[in-house]
Design a protein around this motif. Structure first.
Motif, PDB file in Angstrom:
ATOM      1  N   MET A 560       0.810  -1.270   0.128  1.00 47.41           N
ATOM      2  CA  MET A 560       0.087  -0.097  -0.107  1.00 47.41           C
ATOM      3  C   MET A 560       1.091   1.144   0.111  1.00 47.41           C
ATOM      4  SD  MET A 560      -2.902   1.315   0.209  1.00 47.41           S
ATOM      5  CE  MET A 560      -4.259   0.115   1.138  1.00 47.41           C
ATOM      6  N   PRO A 561       0.833   2.110  -1.110  1.00 53.32           N
ATOM      7  CA  PRO A 561       1.576   3.331  -1.272  1.00 53.32           C
ATOM      8  C   PRO A 561       1.112   4.425  -0.217  1.00 53.32           C
ATOM      9  CG  PRO A 561       0.477   3.188  -3.155  1.00 53.32           C
ATOM     10  CD  PRO A 561       0.097   1.704  -2.312  1.00 53.32           C
ATOM     11  N   ILE A 562       0.564   4.191   0.796  1.00 55.66           N
ATOM     12  CA  ILE A 562      -0.195   5.262   1.658  1.00 55.66           C
ATOM     13  C   ILE A 562       0.544   5.139   2.937  1.00 55.66           C
ATOM     14  CG2 ILE A 562      -2.261   5.941   2.420  1.00 55.66           C
ATOM     15  CD1 ILE A 562      -2.136   6.440  -0.218  1.00 55.66           C
ATOM     16  N   PRO A 563       0.983   5.923   3.770  1.00 59.64           N
ATOM     17  CA  PRO A 563       0.839   7.526   3.316  1.00 59.64           C
ATOM     18  C   PRO A 563       1.966   7.938   2.198  1.00 59.64           C
ATOM     19  CG  PRO A 563       2.102   7.175   5.459  1.00 59.64           C
ATOM     20  CD  PRO A 563       1.776   5.982   4.944  1.00 59.64           C
ATOM     21  N   LYS A 564       2.803   6.918   1.857  1.00 56.09           N
ATOM     22  CA  LYS A 564       3.832   7.374   0.786  1.00 56.09           C
ATOM     23  C   LYS A 564       4.562   6.302   0.036  1.00 56.09           C
ATOM     24  CE  LYS A 564       7.784   7.594   3.885  1.00 56.09           C
ATOM     25  NZ  LYS A 564       8.982   8.404   4.631  1.00 56.09           N
ATOM     26  N   TYR A 565       5.034   6.453  -0.916  1.00 51.96           N
ATOM     27  CA  TYR A 565       5.755   5.525  -1.732  1.00 51.96           C
ATOM     28  C   TYR A 565       6.942   5.047  -1.019  1.00 51.96           C
ATOM     29  CZ  TYR A 565       2.630   5.135  -5.826  1.00 51.96           C
ATOM     30  OH  TYR A 565       1.666   4.911  -6.833  1.00 51.96           O
ATOM     31  N   SER A 566       7.688   3.915  -1.180  1.00 49.05           N
ATOM     32  CA  SER A 566       8.915   3.551  -0.633  1.00 49.05           C
ATOM     33  C   SER A 566       9.802   3.994  -1.738  1.00 49.05           C
ATOM     34  CB  SER A 566       9.004   1.814  -0.530  1.00 49.05           C
ATOM     35  OG  SER A 566       8.840   1.355  -1.703  1.00 49.05           O
ATOM     36  N   GLU A 567      11.147   4.107  -1.282  1.00 45.28           N
ATOM     37  CA  GLU A 567      12.163   4.482  -2.041  1.00 45.28           C
ATOM     38  C   GLU A 567      12.378   3.649  -3.250  1.00 45.28           C
ATOM     39  OE1 GLU A 567      14.021   7.151  -2.132  1.00 45.28           O
ATOM     40  OE2 GLU A 567      12.750   8.195  -0.317  1.00 45.28           O
ATOM     41  N   GLU A 568      12.202   2.143  -3.149  1.00 44.64           N
ATOM     42  CA  GLU A 568      12.204   1.341  -4.061  1.00 44.64           C
ATOM     43  C   GLU A 568      11.224   1.486  -5.173  1.00 44.64           C
ATOM     44  OE1 GLU A 568      12.439   0.590  -1.072  1.00 44.64           O
ATOM     45  OE2 GLU A 568      14.185  -0.141  -0.429  1.00 44.64           O
ATOM     46  N   GLN A 569       9.966   2.008  -4.469  1.00 47.19           N
ATOM     47  CA  GLN A 569       8.949   1.954  -5.660  1.00 47.19           C
ATOM     48  C   GLN A 569       8.968   3.423  -6.355  1.00 47.19           C
ATOM     49  OE1 GLN A 569       5.855   1.904  -2.540  1.00 47.19           O
ATOM     50  NE2 GLN A 569       4.877   0.023  -3.427  1.00 47.19           N
ATOM     51  N   ILE A 570       9.354   4.446  -5.903  1.00 42.59           N
ATOM     52  CA  ILE A 570       9.911   5.687  -6.581  1.00 42.59           C
ATOM     53  C   ILE A 570      10.780   5.338  -7.560  1.00 42.59           C
ATOM     54  CG2 ILE A 570      10.635   7.893  -6.466  1.00 42.59           C
ATOM     55  CD1 ILE A 570       9.436   7.897  -3.412  1.00 42.59           C
ATOM     56  N   GLU A 571      12.076   4.656  -7.120  1.00 47.40           N
ATOM     57  CA  GLU A 571      13.161   4.438  -7.838  1.00 47.40           C
ATOM     58  C   GLU A 571      12.561   3.837  -9.493  1.00 47.40           C
ATOM     59  OE1 GLU A 571      16.685   5.206  -9.593  1.00 47.40           O
ATOM     60  OE2 GLU A 571      15.800   5.951  -7.633  1.00 47.40           O
ATOM     61  N   SER A 572      11.683   2.503  -9.064  1.00 48.58           N
ATOM     62  CA  SER A 572      11.330   1.738 -10.394  1.00 48.58           C
ATOM     63  C   SER A 572      10.482   2.434 -11.026  1.00 48.58           C
ATOM     64  CB  SER A 572      10.623   0.512  -9.716  1.00 48.58           C
ATOM     65  OG  SER A 572       9.384   1.066  -9.031  1.00 48.58           O
ATOM     66  N   LEU A 573       9.910   3.800 -10.753  1.00 49.69           N
ATOM     67  CA  LEU A 573       8.752   4.465 -11.520  1.00 49.69           C
ATOM     68  C   LEU A 573       9.436   5.524 -12.190  1.00 49.69           C
ATOM     69  CD1 LEU A 573       5.911   4.718  -8.837  1.00 49.69           C
ATOM     70  CD2 LEU A 573       5.930   3.365 -11.177  1.00 49.69           C
ATOM     71  N   ARG A 574      10.627   5.920 -11.689  1.00 52.85           N
ATOM     72  CA  ARG A 574      11.473   7.217 -12.309  1.00 52.85           C
ATOM     73  C   ARG A 574      11.543   7.196 -13.680  1.00 52.85           C
ATOM     74  NH1 ARG A 574      12.768  10.314  -8.840  1.00 52.85           N
ATOM     75  NH2 ARG A 574      13.580   8.815  -7.413  1.00 52.85           N
ATOM     76  N   SER A 575      11.237   8.147 -14.249  1.00 59.08           N
ATOM     77  CA  SER A 575      11.070   8.230 -15.774  1.00 59.08           C
ATOM     78  C   SER A 575      10.364   6.963 -16.645  1.00 59.08           C
ATOM     79  CB  SER A 575      12.504   8.751 -16.036  1.00 59.08           C
ATOM     80  OG  SER A 575      13.072   9.833 -15.751  1.00 59.08           O
ATOM     81  N   SER A 576       9.406   6.429 -16.008  1.00 59.55           N
ATOM     82  CA  SER A 576       8.882   5.497 -17.008  1.00 59.55           C
ATOM     83  C   SER A 576       7.803   5.955 -17.699  1.00 59.55           C
ATOM     84  CB  SER A 576       8.363   4.523 -15.914  1.00 59.55           C
ATOM     85  OG  SER A 576       7.331   5.009 -15.047  1.00 59.55           O
ATOM     86  N   LEU A 577       7.257   7.108 -17.748  1.00 64.87           N
ATOM     87  CA  LEU A 577       6.380   7.598 -18.586  1.00 64.87           C
ATOM     88  C   LEU A 577       7.143   8.076 -19.691  1.00 64.87           C
ATOM     89  CD1 LEU A 577       3.762   9.531 -16.156  1.00 64.87           C
ATOM     90  CD2 LEU A 577       3.514   7.182 -17.463  1.00 64.87           C
ATOM     91  N   ASP A 578       6.151   8.028 -20.704  1.00 60.63           N
ATOM     92  CA  ASP A 578       6.757   8.813 -22.153  1.00 60.63           C
ATOM     93  C   ASP A 578       6.436  10.147 -22.029  1.00 60.63           C
ATOM     94  OD1 ASP A 578       7.770   6.435 -23.209  1.00 60.63           O
ATOM     95  OD2 ASP A 578       5.852   5.900 -24.008  1.00 60.63           O
ATOM     96  N   TYR A 579       7.761  11.147 -22.298  1.00 60.86           N
ATOM     97  CA  TYR A 579       7.102  12.519 -22.256  1.00 60.86           C
ATOM     98  C   TYR A 579       8.287  13.063 -23.561  1.00 60.86           C
ATOM     99  CZ  TYR A 579       6.608  17.346 -21.769  1.00 60.86           C
ATOM    100  OH  TYR A 579       6.456  18.841 -21.914  1.00 60.86           O
ATOM    101  N   PRO A 580       7.765  13.580 -24.576  1.00 64.04           N
ATOM    102  CA  PRO A 580       6.427  14.071 -24.834  1.00 64.04           C
ATOM    103  C   PRO A 580       5.578  12.615 -25.020  1.00 64.04           C
ATOM    104  CG  PRO A 580       7.711  15.240 -26.175  1.00 64.04           C
ATOM    105  CD  PRO A 580       8.500  14.428 -25.380  1.00 64.04           C
TER     106      PRO A 580
END
Length: 593
Positions: A560-580
């Motif tokens: 459960m990412p509540i109240p916050k995400y763990s550092e591992e979760q944040i690192e796995s998500l970093r720059s995973s979205l496409d932009y533009p």
């Protein structure tokens, strides 16, 4: 008989004359502005002395004039010879004093001798004693002192002290001055102003010779410096050397003239006549130095302003340069008039009153000029910066001497006086390193707690995954219950080059967040009442179940990412979205794709 030694002038006397030339303007100013006012006895006014002996300067001037006129009996009246009644003996002492002054003596220039009846009070001597020169003879230096005594009418007068004269009387001369030994006989017999005509001719020739030697010496030094020091070839050192060249020539010429004239034994009468010229040359050299330095510093500052992209500062530099030059001219005129004995006190008072009136009349102009100097020195803004000044928002187009111009968003031109501009609050948008993204999203009260948890987790995922969002701080929090909504605050800093790019990134983030809201099965709240009709489908039960099941899985797995995400979760998500984002025209143009 005692024999005088012809040698290089005593160092202390020479140093004194050099200090006269180097620091004369300050002394002159002190005489003009800071000399104590003469005390006037209102009850009993002291009559004028026919010989002018009421002040040290008057005594020295009268004594030199009497010797120039070869009136030795009159000259003796300037000496304290109360113990000697024989007139021939008194005149003999005068002639001995004259010869000693010619061959080994120095008297201060008239402008440095006090003209006040009280004499000098800052010379560490007795109140009624002033030192006005010295004599070097027989290997010793005798100070020439003036003392304040009383005349036959019991009025105060200044006389050459008996103590100094007794020391001088023990000296005798058996050798003529060098200048008289090398001068033709016919030039010695012709007397001009109490001095042989040949000495006047030699003095004039010595002036040209001194300047020629000084020119050769300084030219050689300035030629040698760039070859010994690399820094002497580059600004600002080369500019300073160029500014110093002529003033140093003049000072060196004065030095050489003083040394040669004393060693040759030129008459003290000639040297006192030329002392005024020497001091004026000293003032002129200092004024030339200040003038040249102001020119050099002005040009140097202008070049620096242009190189730094601040052309508006050039006008400030030019204004200051002109003001400094005017001050130099005024100061020089006042100093030279004071040296020539012209009373400028009344003129200074009138100038001060006029200056006050001018300052009052030009108060706003001066305020704006000071404001422009502050803007140039502090540099809170530059031309081209987008800023807010008070309630005015726009781009700076020009910073002038009096005012600053800003082009507003409506394309109008606003002119703000620099006095008001520098004292107002200035917000400069051009120098910010990050752009703030802040928003509060309102959700309907029908949103379940698990749907809200889903929203918090997924919205945070968007921030952590986006490559243009700074990780600290990047927060999304459920902040409260509004009157008609559940409120979530979004706060982050975006990495953008300018405001247009910031709007692009902000737009992309909000669209991604709308996708999250749509997947959660809830919707945005509106500040209005909601009326339900039979045809209203209400909330999506199917999507709500999906969101609740996702939260249930998180609970079961302990993710459960509540109240916050763990550092591992944040690192796995970093720059995973496409932009533009996919499908965007900008994505095709991006060099990374």
């Amino acid at each position: 008989m005692h024999k005088l030694n012809f040698r290089i002038p005593h160092f202390r006397s020479l140093l004194l004359l050099l200090l006269v030339c180097l620091f004369l303007p300050f002394n002159a100013e002190a005489q003009i502005l800071g000399a104590p006012a003469e005390k006037e006895d209102k009850e009993e006014k002291i009559p004028e002395d026919p010989l002018g002996r009421r002040s040290p300067r008057g005594t020295v001037t009268g004594f030199i004039d009497a010797m120039a006129g070869q009136n030795y009996s009159r000259a003796a009246r300037y000496l304290e010879l109360s113990s000697i009644s024989n007139q021939e003996k008194r005149e003999e002492i005068v002639q001995v004093l004259l010869r000693l002054l010619d061959q080994g003596g120095d008297i201060l220039p008239y402008s440095l001798i006090s003209k006040n009846p009280e004499g000098r009070t800052d010379d560490n001597l007795d109140q009624d004693t002033d030192r006005i020169g010295s004599i070097s003879a027989d290997g010793e230096v005798i100070d020439i002192l003036l003392v304040q005594t009383r005349d036959e009418n019991a009025n105060p007068v200044w006389l050459f002290s008996e103590e100094s004269l007794s020391q001088i009387a023990s000296l005798t001369l058996d050798r003529r001055a060098l200048v008289n030994r090398i001068m033709p006989e016919f030039l010695q017999n012709r007397i001009w102003g109490g001095v042989p005509a040949g000495q006047w001719i030699i003095a004039v020739l010595l002036i040209f010779l001194s300047y020629a030697l000084a020119w050769s010496l300084i030219s050689f030094i300035t030629f040698l410096l760039p070859r010994l020091l690399k820094a002497a070839k580059e600004d600002p050192v080369s500019g300073i050397i160029g500014a110093l060249k002529l003033p140093l020539m003049l000072y060196a010429a004065v030095w050489i003239f003083v040394i040669f004239s004393r060693n040759l034994g030129l008459s003290i009468i000639i040297r006192q006549k030329f002392s005024v010229l020497i001091i004026i040359i000293g003032i002129a050299a200092l004024l030339i130095l200040l003038w040249r330095l102001s020119d050099f510093l002005g040009k140097y500052s202008q070049q620096k302003m242009i190189l730094r992209g601040n052309p508006s500062g050039v006008s400030i530099v030019l204004f200051l340069q002109r003001a400094v030059k005017i001050a130099i001219v005024i100061f020089g005129v006042i100093a030279i008039l004071g040296i020539l004995g012209i009373n400028v006190t009344a003129g200074l008072a009138a100038l001060g009153i006029g200056g006050i009136a001018l300052a009052l009349g030009a108060q706003k102009t001066i305020e704006n000029f000071v404001g422009s100097v502050t803007l140039i020195a502090d540099r809170p803004i530059r031309v081209g910066d987008f800023c807010r000044v008070g309630e005015i928002l726009g781009t700076v187009e020009k910073i002038g001497v009096r005012s600053t111009r800003i082009r507003t968003l409506d394309r109008t031109l606003v002119t703000i006086p620099n006095g008001a501009f520098s004292s107002d609050t200035i917000e400069n948008y051009a120098h910010r390193d990050k752009f703030r993204f802040h928003s509060i999203i309102n959700f309907r009260y029908e949103t379940s707690p698990d749907q809200l948890r889903f929203l918090l987790a997924e919205l945070r995922k968007v921030l952590y995954a986006h490559p243009k969002v700074f990780e600290d701080p990047a927060r999304i929090r459920f902040i409260g219950f509004g009157s008609s909504s559940l409120d979530i605050e979004i706060f982050a800093y975006l990495n953008a080059l300018d405001y247009n790019e910031f709007l692009e990134i902000k737009e992309d983030l909000m669209l991604l967040m709308m996708d999250v809201v749509e997947r959660s099965g809830t919707d945005f709240a509106f500040p209005s009442q909601t009326l339900y009709f039979a045809k209203d489908e209400g909330l999506s039960k199917e999507k709500g179940e999906i969101a609740e099941n996702q939260v249930k899985k998180w609970r079961e797995k302990g993710e459960m990412p509540i109240p916050k995400y763990s550092e591992e979760q944040i690192e796995s998500l970093r720059s995973s979205l496409d932009y533009p984002p996919k499908g965007s025209v900008a994505r095709k143009e991006s060099p990374e794709n």
